[in-house]
Design a protein around this motif. Sequence first.
Motif, PDB file in Angstrom:
ATOM      1  N   GLY A  14      32.086  56.987  79.466  1.00  0.00           N
ATOM      2  CA  GLY A  14      32.928  55.902  79.360  1.00  0.00           C
ATOM      3  C   GLY A  14      32.292  54.514  79.288  1.00  0.00           C
ATOM      4  N   ARG A  15      31.296  54.304  80.042  1.00  0.00           N
ATOM      5  CA  ARG A  15      30.151  53.123  80.268  1.00  0.00           C
ATOM      6  C   ARG A  15      29.761  53.249  78.685  1.00  0.00           C
ATOM      7  N   LEU A  16      29.155  54.043  78.295  1.00  0.00           N
ATOM      8  CA  LEU A  16      28.347  54.031  77.102  1.00  0.00           C
ATOM      9  C   LEU A  16      29.318  53.771  76.093  1.00  0.00           C
ATOM     10  N   ARG A  17      30.600  54.144  75.915  1.00  0.00           N
ATOM     11  CA  ARG A  17      31.302  53.535  74.937  1.00  0.00           C
ATOM     12  C   ARG A  17      31.531  52.146  75.119  1.00  0.00           C
ATOM     13  N   LEU A  18      31.739  51.811  76.357  1.00  0.00           N
ATOM     14  CA  LEU A  18      31.856  50.246  76.519  1.00  0.00           C
ATOM     15  C   LEU A  18      30.640  49.385  75.964  1.00  0.00           C
ATOM     16  N   VAL A  19      29.724  49.912  76.259  1.00  0.00           N
ATOM     17  CA  VAL A  19      28.297  49.228  75.791  1.00  0.00           C
ATOM     18  C   VAL A  19      28.458  49.246  74.078  1.00  0.00           C
ATOM     19  N   SER A  20      28.638  50.414  73.484  1.00  0.00           N
ATOM     20  CA  SER A  20      28.858  50.457  72.012  1.00  0.00           C
ATOM     21  C   SER A  20      29.536  49.713  71.461  1.00  0.00           C
ATOM     22  N   GLN A  21      30.639  49.443  72.122  1.00  0.00           N
ATOM     23  CA  GLN A  21      31.867  48.432  71.655  1.00  0.00           C
ATOM     24  C   GLN A  21      31.744  46.932  71.849  1.00  0.00           C
ATOM     25  N   GLY A  22      30.448  46.768  72.691  1.00  0.00           N
ATOM     26  CA  GLY A  22      30.156  45.347  73.050  1.00  0.00           C
ATOM     27  C   GLY A  22      31.024  44.645  74.041  1.00  0.00           C
ATOM     28  N   LEU A  23      31.398  45.608  74.912  1.00  0.00           N
ATOM     29  CA  LEU A  23      32.304  45.217  76.095  1.00  0.00           C
ATOM     30  C   LEU A  23      31.540  45.196  77.213  1.00  0.00           C
ATOM     31  N   GLY A  25      27.212  44.087  78.488  1.00  0.00           N
ATOM     32  CA  GLY A  25      25.985  43.865  78.051  1.00  0.00           C
ATOM     33  C   GLY A  25      26.014  42.642  77.175  1.00  0.00           C
ATOM     34  N   GLY A  26      26.973  41.557  77.150  1.00  0.00           N
ATOM     35  CA  GLY A  26      26.965  40.473  76.574  1.00  0.00           C
ATOM     36  C   GLY A  26      27.630  40.252  75.427  1.00  0.00           C
ATOM     37  N   GLY A  27      28.078  41.007  74.571  1.00  0.00           N
ATOM     38  CA  GLY A  27      29.284  41.115  73.586  1.00  0.00           C
ATOM     39  C   GLY A  27      28.285  40.429  72.375  1.00  0.00           C
ATOM     40  N   PHE A  28      29.102  39.767  71.571  1.00  0.00           N
ATOM     41  CA  PHE A  28      28.617  39.388  70.387  1.00  0.00           C
ATOM     42  C   PHE A  28      28.859  37.803  70.066  1.00  0.00           C
ATOM     43  N   GLN A  55      37.644  39.801  74.036  1.00  0.00           N
ATOM     44  CA  GLN A  55      36.932  40.590  75.049  1.00  0.00           C
ATOM     45  C   GLN A  55      35.487  40.960  74.988  1.00  0.00           C
ATOM     46  N   ARG A  56      35.147  40.897  73.496  1.00  0.00           N
ATOM     47  CA  ARG A  56      34.079  41.123  72.858  1.00  0.00           C
ATOM     48  C   ARG A  56      32.927  39.864  72.451  1.00  0.00           C
ATOM     49  N   VAL A  57      33.701  38.649  72.400  1.00  0.00           N
ATOM     50  CA  VAL A  57      33.015  37.601  71.990  1.00  0.00           C
ATOM     51  C   VAL A  57      33.331  36.612  73.207  1.00  0.00           C
ATOM     52  N   PRO A  58      32.322  36.318  74.267  1.00  0.00           N
ATOM     53  CA  PRO A  58      32.467  35.610  75.239  1.00  0.00           C
ATOM     54  C   PRO A  58      32.682  33.947  75.044  1.00  0.00           C
ATOM     55  N   GLY A  59      33.527  33.279  75.571  1.00  0.00           N
ATOM     56  CA  GLY A  59      33.682  32.022  75.299  1.00  0.00           C
ATOM     57  C   GLY A  59      34.378  31.399  74.307  1.00  0.00           C
ATOM     58  N   TYR A 221      31.068  53.971  62.643  1.00  0.00           N
ATOM     59  CA  TYR A 221      31.895  54.433  63.824  1.00  0.00           C
ATOM     60  C   TYR A 221      31.067  55.114  64.879  1.00  0.00           C
ATOM     61  N   VAL A 222      30.056  55.656  64.758  1.00  0.00           N
ATOM     62  CA  VAL A 222      29.372  56.240  65.844  1.00  0.00           C
ATOM     63  C   VAL A 222      28.603  55.163  66.546  1.00  0.00           C
ATOM     64  N   ARG A 223      28.172  54.452  65.938  1.00  0.00           N
ATOM     65  CA  ARG A 223      27.220  53.299  66.259  1.00  0.00           C
ATOM     66  C   ARG A 223      27.909  52.478  67.306  1.00  0.00           C
ATOM     67  N   SER A 224      29.534  52.063  66.828  1.00  0.00           N
ATOM     68  CA  SER A 224      30.266  51.228  67.585  1.00  0.00           C
ATOM     69  C   SER A 224      31.060  51.824  68.634  1.00  0.00           C
ATOM     70  N   HIS A 225      31.262  53.211  68.460  1.00  0.00           N
ATOM     71  CA  HIS A 225      32.443  53.900  69.317  1.00  0.00           C
ATOM     72  C   HIS A 225      31.640  54.988  70.027  1.00  0.00           C
TER      73      HIS A 225
END
Length: 375
Positions: A14-23, A25-28, A55-59, A221-225
Motif C-alpha cells: 500500500g505504501r508503494l502505491r502511495l509513493v507511485s501516486q505522488g501521495l 515523497g513530496g508530490g508534484f 493531496q498530490r500537489v502541496p501548497g 498506469y503501472v508507473r503511477s499505480h
Amino acid sequence: MPAEITSPTPRVMGRLRLVSQGLLGGGFPTVPDAVRWMTCMQAQDLGSALWAVGQRVPGTAASDVRAALDAGTVVRSWPMRGTLHLLAPEDLQWILSITGGRLMNSLAGRHRELGITSEDISHCRDIAFKTAEDLKAGGAPGASREQLFQAFEDAGQITKAQRGIHLLGSLCQRAWLVQGPMAGANGKVGVQQLFVPFDEWIPDSRELDRQEGIAELLFRYVRSHGPATIKDFAWWSQIPLTEARAALNEVQDRLVELQIGGSSYWLSPETAAMLDDDVPGSRSLLALPGFDEFLLGYQDRSLVLAPEFAELVVPGKNGVFKRIMVSGGEVVGTWARTGGKAVAVEAEPFAGVLGPAAERSFHAQGRAYLKFMAG
C-alpha cells in the motif's frame, strides 16, 4: 525479464502505491504535472477530484485546479468506464480512440431504446457547433448543457428521459465536443463546465495507434499505480485482457515484477528500489477524498482495504465511495465533512478510535483540506 522480488506485506504494498501516486515523497510541482503523471484521475465528483489533486500537489488550493480547467492545461472528460476523469489535454483523443468504441458498443441497446441513430448524433454535432459559434460571437466561452439541450429541442431532437445526456456523451466520445472552462459568472465559483468544440479547446493531440496506445497506457498506469496486476489495469481501462497481456509483453522489460500469493504485481524500477531500504510512510496518515485512485483505481482493493470493511467505504455496494483515511498504506476508516457555517471534519475509524498520534495527524489533514477547499 525483470527482476523478481518476493513477499512485501500488504501494508508495504500500500505504501508503494502511495509513493507511485505522488501521495508520499513530496508530490508534484504543478497541477498539470500531477494529472499528467496519473494519466486518468477519477473525477465524477468534482469536489473529490479537486482534493485528490490537492493531496498530490502541496501548497495548492482548489482554485488552482479550477484555474487549470479554465486554462485547458487539464481537461475533464469521459475517457474510460463511462465516467469522468481528469487528464492531460494531449492524451484525451488517443485514449478515446482506444476505449470509445467498446463503450459505444455497450450503449447500443440503450441508444435503440432512446431512438438515437448515427444520423441523430451527426445532426446534434452540427447543432452544437453552431450553438457554440453563436455564443462565442456574443462573448461566451462555451455552451452550457442546458443551452445545448434547448438547441437540440429547437431542432427536433428530444432530450428527455436521458436522451439528451446520451447525445451529449456521444459527441464527447467521438471527440467532437469537450468540457472546457468552468461556468462561473459574476465572481461566483462554477460547479459545471461549459462545452466547446474539441479541436478548438485541444488543438494539439498526440497520435498513437491502438497497439502502441495500449502499451503506453499500461506502462503509465503501472508507473503511477503500481504495484498492480494486469487484471487491475484491464478493469481500470476496460481494455480486453488479451490485449492488455499483449501490451505487457512489450513493456515488461521496463518494469519490475513482484510475485505474491501466486499473482504477479508490476511496478516501476524507481518504486521497487525503495524495497532495498525501508519504504517510507509507515507512520503516515492521509485523509483522501472519496473515489481517490488509491482505492478506486484497482479491480482488487483487498490489498489495502480489508474485505470486512469494504461496505463501510461503499455502503450497500452502491458505487459511491466515502472519503477514506489511510494509515501506513492501509485504509483504516472513513471521514466526513460536517457542519453548516462552522465546517469541520470528523474521523470515522473502523476500530472505533484513533490513537493520539493518528488523531493529531488526522486533524492536521482536516485543516489542510478545509484550507484547500476555501482557497
